[in-house]
Design a protein around this motif. Structure first.
Motif, PDB file in Angstrom:
ATOM      1  N   ASP A   1      12.870   3.417   4.697  1.00 41.47           N
ATOM      2  CA  ASP A   1      14.259   2.947   4.652  1.00 41.47           C
ATOM      3  C   ASP A   1      14.343   1.471   4.261  1.00 41.47           C
ATOM      4  N   LYS A   2      13.315   0.703   4.635  1.00 36.69           N
ATOM      5  CA  LYS A   2      13.335  -0.737   4.379  1.00 36.69           C
ATOM      6  C   LYS A   2      12.524  -1.112   3.151  1.00 36.69           C
ATOM      7  N   GLY A   3      12.206  -0.121   2.332  1.00 39.58           N
ATOM      8  CA  GLY A   3      11.566  -0.410   1.050  1.00 39.58           C
ATOM      9  C   GLY A   3      10.049  -0.312   1.025  1.00 39.58           C
ATOM     10  N   THR A   4       9.430   0.001   2.167  1.00 39.09           N
ATOM     11  CA  THR A   4       7.975   0.173   2.182  1.00 39.09           C
ATOM     12  C   THR A   4       7.611   1.437   1.411  1.00 39.09           C
ATOM     13  N   VAL A   5       6.608   1.324   0.548  1.00 36.59           N
ATOM     14  CA  VAL A   5       6.107   2.508  -0.146  1.00 36.59           C
ATOM     15  C   VAL A   5       4.842   2.976   0.569  1.00 36.59           C
ATOM     16  N   PHE A   6       4.850   4.203   1.071  1.00 38.15           N
ATOM     17  CA  PHE A   6       3.675   4.760   1.733  1.00 38.15           C
ATOM     18  C   PHE A   6       2.899   5.609   0.729  1.00 38.15           C
ATOM     19  N   VAL A   7       1.561   5.462   0.751  1.00 42.15           N
ATOM     20  CA  VAL A   7       0.701   6.140  -0.220  1.00 42.15           C
ATOM     21  C   VAL A   7      -0.397   6.886   0.531  1.00 42.15           C
ATOM     22  N   SER A   8      -0.636   8.146   0.160  1.00 42.86           N
ATOM     23  CA  SER A   8      -1.586   8.988   0.895  1.00 42.86           C
ATOM     24  C   SER A   8      -2.919   9.134   0.176  1.00 42.86           C
ATOM     25  N   ASN A   9      -3.853   9.803   0.830  1.00 40.44           N
ATOM     26  CA  ASN A   9      -5.190  10.150   0.327  1.00 40.44           C
ATOM     27  C   ASN A   9      -5.410  11.648   0.426  1.00 40.44           C
ATOM     28  N   ARG A  10      -6.405  12.136  -0.332  1.00 36.98           N
ATOM     29  CA  ARG A  10      -6.819  13.537  -0.166  1.00 36.98           C
ATOM     30  C   ARG A  10      -8.265  13.624   0.324  1.00 36.98           C
ATOM     31  N   ASN A  11      -9.236  13.095  -0.446  1.00 36.03           N
ATOM     32  CA  ASN A  11     -10.641  13.118  -0.009  1.00 36.03           C
ATOM     33  C   ASN A  11     -10.930  12.013   0.997  1.00 36.03           C
ATOM     34  N   LEU A  12     -10.133  10.956   0.951  1.00 29.22           N
ATOM     35  CA  LEU A  12     -10.304   9.870   1.906  1.00 29.22           C
ATOM     36  C   LEU A  12      -9.395  10.128   3.109  1.00 29.22           C
ATOM     37  N   LYS A  13      -9.233   9.128   3.983  1.00 28.26           N
ATOM     38  CA  LYS A  13      -8.669   9.416   5.304  1.00 28.26           C
ATOM     39  C   LYS A  13      -7.499   8.526   5.696  1.00 28.26           C
ATOM     40  N   ASP A  14      -6.927   7.853   4.714  1.00 34.34           N
ATOM     41  CA  ASP A  14      -6.023   6.757   5.046  1.00 34.34           C
ATOM     42  C   ASP A  14      -4.612   6.957   4.496  1.00 34.34           C
ATOM     43  N   VAL A  15      -3.686   6.209   5.093  1.00 35.57           N
ATOM     44  CA  VAL A  15      -2.358   6.048   4.510  1.00 35.57           C
ATOM     45  C   VAL A  15      -2.141   4.539   4.348  1.00 35.57           C
ATOM     46  N   TYR A  16      -1.699   4.149   3.163  1.00 37.99           N
ATOM     47  CA  TYR A  16      -1.464   2.747   2.848  1.00 37.99           C
ATOM     48  C   TYR A  16       0.033   2.465   2.803  1.00 37.99           C
ATOM     49  N   ALA A  17       0.380   1.203   3.009  1.00 36.20           N
ATOM     50  CA  ALA A  17       1.761   0.756   2.842  1.00 36.20           C
ATOM     51  C   ALA A  17       1.776  -0.350   1.800  1.00 36.20           C
ATOM     52  N   ILE A  18       2.703  -0.267   0.856  1.00 32.83           N
ATOM     53  CA  ILE A  18       2.926  -1.374  -0.088  1.00 32.83           C
ATOM     54  C   ILE A  18       4.254  -2.005   0.293  1.00 32.83           C
ATOM     55  N   THR A  19       4.227  -3.286   0.598  1.00 29.40           N
ATOM     56  CA  THR A  19       5.472  -3.993   0.889  1.00 29.40           C
ATOM     57  C   THR A  19       5.704  -5.031  -0.199  1.00 29.40           C
ATOM     58  N   ASP A  20       6.949  -5.331  -0.438  1.00 29.07           N
ATOM     59  CA  ASP A  20       7.329  -6.232  -1.518  1.00 29.07           C
ATOM     60  C   ASP A  20       8.257  -7.291  -0.949  1.00 29.07           C
ATOM     61  N   GLN A  21       7.800  -8.550  -1.016  1.00 24.21           N
ATOM     62  CA  GLN A  21       8.669  -9.641  -0.563  1.00 24.21           C
ATOM     63  C   GLN A  21       8.863 -10.596  -1.722  1.00 24.21           C
ATOM     64  N   GLY A  22      10.041 -10.513  -2.322  1.00 24.02           N
ATOM     65  CA  GLY A  22      10.356 -11.381  -3.460  1.00 24.02           C
ATOM     66  C   GLY A  22       9.389 -11.209  -4.624  1.00 24.02           C
ATOM     67  N   GLY A  23       8.955  -9.974  -4.851  1.00 22.27           N
ATOM     68  CA  GLY A  23       8.060  -9.707  -5.974  1.00 22.27           C
ATOM     69  C   GLY A  23       6.593  -9.842  -5.611  1.00 22.27           C
ATOM     70  N   LYS A  24       6.279 -10.405  -4.442  1.00 18.75           N
ATOM     71  CA  LYS A  24       4.888 -10.490  -4.002  1.00 18.75           C
ATOM     72  C   LYS A  24       4.566  -9.247  -3.181  1.00 18.75           C
ATOM     73  N   ARG A  25       3.624  -8.478  -3.696  1.00 24.05           N
ATOM     74  CA  ARG A  25       3.333  -7.203  -3.030  1.00 24.05           C
ATOM     75  C   ARG A  25       2.066  -7.273  -2.204  1.00 24.05           C
ATOM     76  N   THR A  26       2.124  -6.630  -1.052  1.00 23.28           N
ATOM     77  CA  THR A  26       0.986  -6.588  -0.147  1.00 23.28           C
ATOM     78  C   THR A  26       0.621  -5.131   0.109  1.00 23.28           C
TER      79      THR A  26
END
Lengths: 408, 208
Positions: free
Chosen positions: A93-118
């Motif tokens: 809802d707040k713009g975080t992009v969640f990204v999944s894995n298939r062979n690996l085991k993790d879920v990542y979050a991409i956050t964007d603050q003024g064009g700077k992505r983490t």
């Protein structure tokens, strides 16, 4: 074919039992790996094989991203890299992009603050967490065996909440074949997920080769569609609320058949034919005898043989020209079980008043040499419409997410 | 060039202890490192803990330790990720891989892939070579491992690999205990007899 083999084995077994009781019986033959299952004897020396992702990911700076091509007026750029085996995408809802894995085991979050992505690894140690969906502050994750919820996770990405189990025991037999799950929140407030076929071409159990839904409030599940070999992408038409999904057809028939398909499930209870009928009109060489394709619900469109359609999303944004609105973007992971490779792109599908589906290439340039091994430098998996109307595309081969935008 | 830089050894007592306990590692450290033809100094420093067991530039001289030199990069990186994630189990490798970043794993893969492969074991007598070739053809090993069994993408090079290591892996696949991402080798190893495994290990180790 299968029946005659097992009958032969029975006869052989009976002869052995009569003549050579003292010998140690031969171990039961191990099943072929599921991607080889259903391969004929004369295909046994085929060099075709599934393509493994690069599990460390690769920095976008090392890749020919300048080769990516979009229609005039559009622009494609790297949104984020360093997300090994980036699979499904979900938008918070707040713009975080969640990204999944298939062979690996993790879920990542991409956050964007003024064009700077983490990029942050927010969940770890999961079991093939291929499916992610987001609704009302909660991230839902479909692992191989369960669906879990992470409430309020966007406010605490550094210290995510414990998993709340929505439903467990989705893989009671550790099934072979298509064990990874796609996940999406339906307009009815229920979570939809696939249970794939446990092999290339096998008789599924009643709960397999299906799209199911579970009510996250009660945990009650039901089969929504059956005869679906493996669907790893679905969405709902924003106008009709009908479910559309992609489906992978079986391998090892031929280079050009059967074609992978796009389906419309207008209601619960439809059956799309697997393992008896493929692409709406091709009876399976093993399972189709005595059956007719007319018994089953036909696909809305054929997408190409072995093209591997994955993520599908309706375009609901306002950034792209009007012709894109309410059409679908479909990510084609690309073929392996085909002499000359195809796919490895994102297509746009529009549906005419007559129900006819028109496909047009939207993002291309991953495929380098259709006869090479590997034939490509990247593979699209999922698509996601952002709040500003841009389209994100994930690439599991490299662990990259791209952004396609439009400017007049 | 020091084989195990003190900076690295200080950085993890646990890893240091694991290695120190390994007689294999001590034996390897006694051998002297030749000047490397491929790779940067930074890569060689990163690879130093590996070389302690896997041999100079990844050419193993120890029975159970596989050569890494000349392996496809994606094979090395896939295995290191799987050791790090705990899917493939080996106490020494799990501990060594645990702190590695993706970038470090990628760098190690580049380094070892660029080294020339270990020399093959001495050529076999014609009948042993014929038996090995026959099995390789019958089993279709070349389908994935490549015509010369030098590996490709995430599939390992078998040519010139340590025979003891090959034997252990094949026995593990047959028993279903060796990590197998896609089930290929577990299935492929099922029909093998102990004699077949011996024939294969000997034959493959003698391939250039």
């Amino acid at each position: 074919m299968n029946r005659s083999i097992s009958y032969g084995a029975l006869v052989a077994g009976a002869c052995l039992a009569g003549s050579a009781l003292a010998q140690t019986p031969a171990a039961a033959p191990a099943p072929a790996p599921s991607w080889q299952q259903g391969r004929s004897a004369d295909q046994s020396s085929s060099t075709l094989h599934p393509i493994a992702p690069i599990l460390t990911g690769r920095p976008a700076s090392e890749l020919p991203t300048d080769k990516l091509k979009v229609p005039a007026g559009f622009k494609v750029e790297v949104y984020a890299d360093g997300i090994p085996e980036a699979r499904s995408l979900a938008l918070g809802d707040k713009g975080t992009v969640f990204v999944s894995n298939r062979n690996l085991k993790d879920v990542y979050a991409i956050t964007d603050q003024g064009g700077k992505r983490t990029v942050t690894k927010v969940l770890k140690g999961l079991n093939a967490p291929n499916g992610v969906a987001f609704k009302d502050g909660t991230l839902y994750v479909a692992e191989r065996h369960r669906i879990t919820a992470y409430d309020g996770i966007e406010d605490r990405l550094a210290t995510p909440p414990e998993a709340r189990v929505v439903i467990d025991n989705l893989d009671p037999q550790q099934q072979a074949g298509h064990f990874w799950k796609f996940l999406a929140m339906g307009p009815d407030g229920k979570l939809y997920y696939n249970v794939g076929a446990p092999g290339n071409i096998v008789m599924p159990a009643y709960y397999q080769a299906t799209i199911n839904r579970v009510d996250p409030k009660t945990g009650v599940t039901e089969v929504y569609a059956s005869g679906v070999r493996n669907s790893v992408g679905f969405d709902w038409d924003p106008r009709t609320k009908e479910l559309w999904f992609t489906n992978h057809a079986r391998d090892w028939v031929s280079d050009d058949t059967p074609e992978d398909t796009l389906h419309r499930a207008a209601r619960k209870g439809m059956n799309f034919g697997y393992p008896f009928c493929h692409q709406g009109d091709l009876l399976d060489p093993d399972f189709g005898k005595g059956r007719a394709c007319g018994e089953f619900d036909a696909p809305a469109a054929r997408l190409g043989a072995h093209i591997a359609p994955l993520g599908l999303r309706f375009y609901t944004g306002s950034m792209f020209p009007a012709e894109y609105r309410n059409g679908m973007f479909i990510a084609m992971h690309g073929s392996w079980n085909r002499t000359s490779k195809q796919g490895y792109n994102v297509m746009h599908a529009s549906v005419g008043r007559d129900g006819k589906v028109t496909l047009k290439p939207f993002l291309e340039g991953f495929l380098q040499d259709a006869k090479a091994d590997p034939p490509m430098w990247g593979r699209p998996v999922d698509v996601l419409v952002m709040k500003d109307g841009a389209l994100l595309v994930s690439d599991d081969y490299n662990g990259i997410v791209y952004r396609v935008s439009y400017a007049k | 060039m020091t084989i195990a830089p003190t900076r690295w050894r200080r950085s993890s007592r646990r890893r240091g202890r694991l290695l120190a306990q390994s007689a294999l590692a001590v034996a390897a450290m006694a051998s002297c490192a030749a000047a490397s033809a491929a790779g940067t100094d930074a890569q060689r420093e990163k690879a130093a803990p590996c070389i302690a067991c896997h041999g100079d530039e990844g050419r193993s001289v120890l029975a159970e330790i596989p050569s890494l030199a000349g392996q496809p990069k994606q094979f090395i990186t896939t295995q290191l990720v799987m050791f790090r994630e705990g899917n493939r189990k080996n106490p020494v490798m799990n501990a060594l891989a645990a702190p590695l970043s993706n970038a470090e794993i990628s760098e190690l893969g580049s380094y070892f892939a660029a080294q020339s492969a270990a020399p093959a074991a001495k050529p076999l007598a014609a009948d042993a070579a014929g038996a090995g070739r026959g099995l390789v053809e019958k089993l279709g090993c070349v389908t994935c491992h490549g015509a010369e069994l030098k590996g490709q993408q995430h599939i390992p090079r078998l040519a010139g690999q340590r025979p003891e290591y090959l034997r252990t892996q094949l026995l593990g696949f047959k028993a279903g205990t060796r990590f197998d991402m896609d089930g290929n080798m577990t299935a492929a190893a099922q029909p093998l007899t102990p004699a077949d495994i011996e024939t294969l290990a000997t034959y493959l180790s003698a391939l250039p």
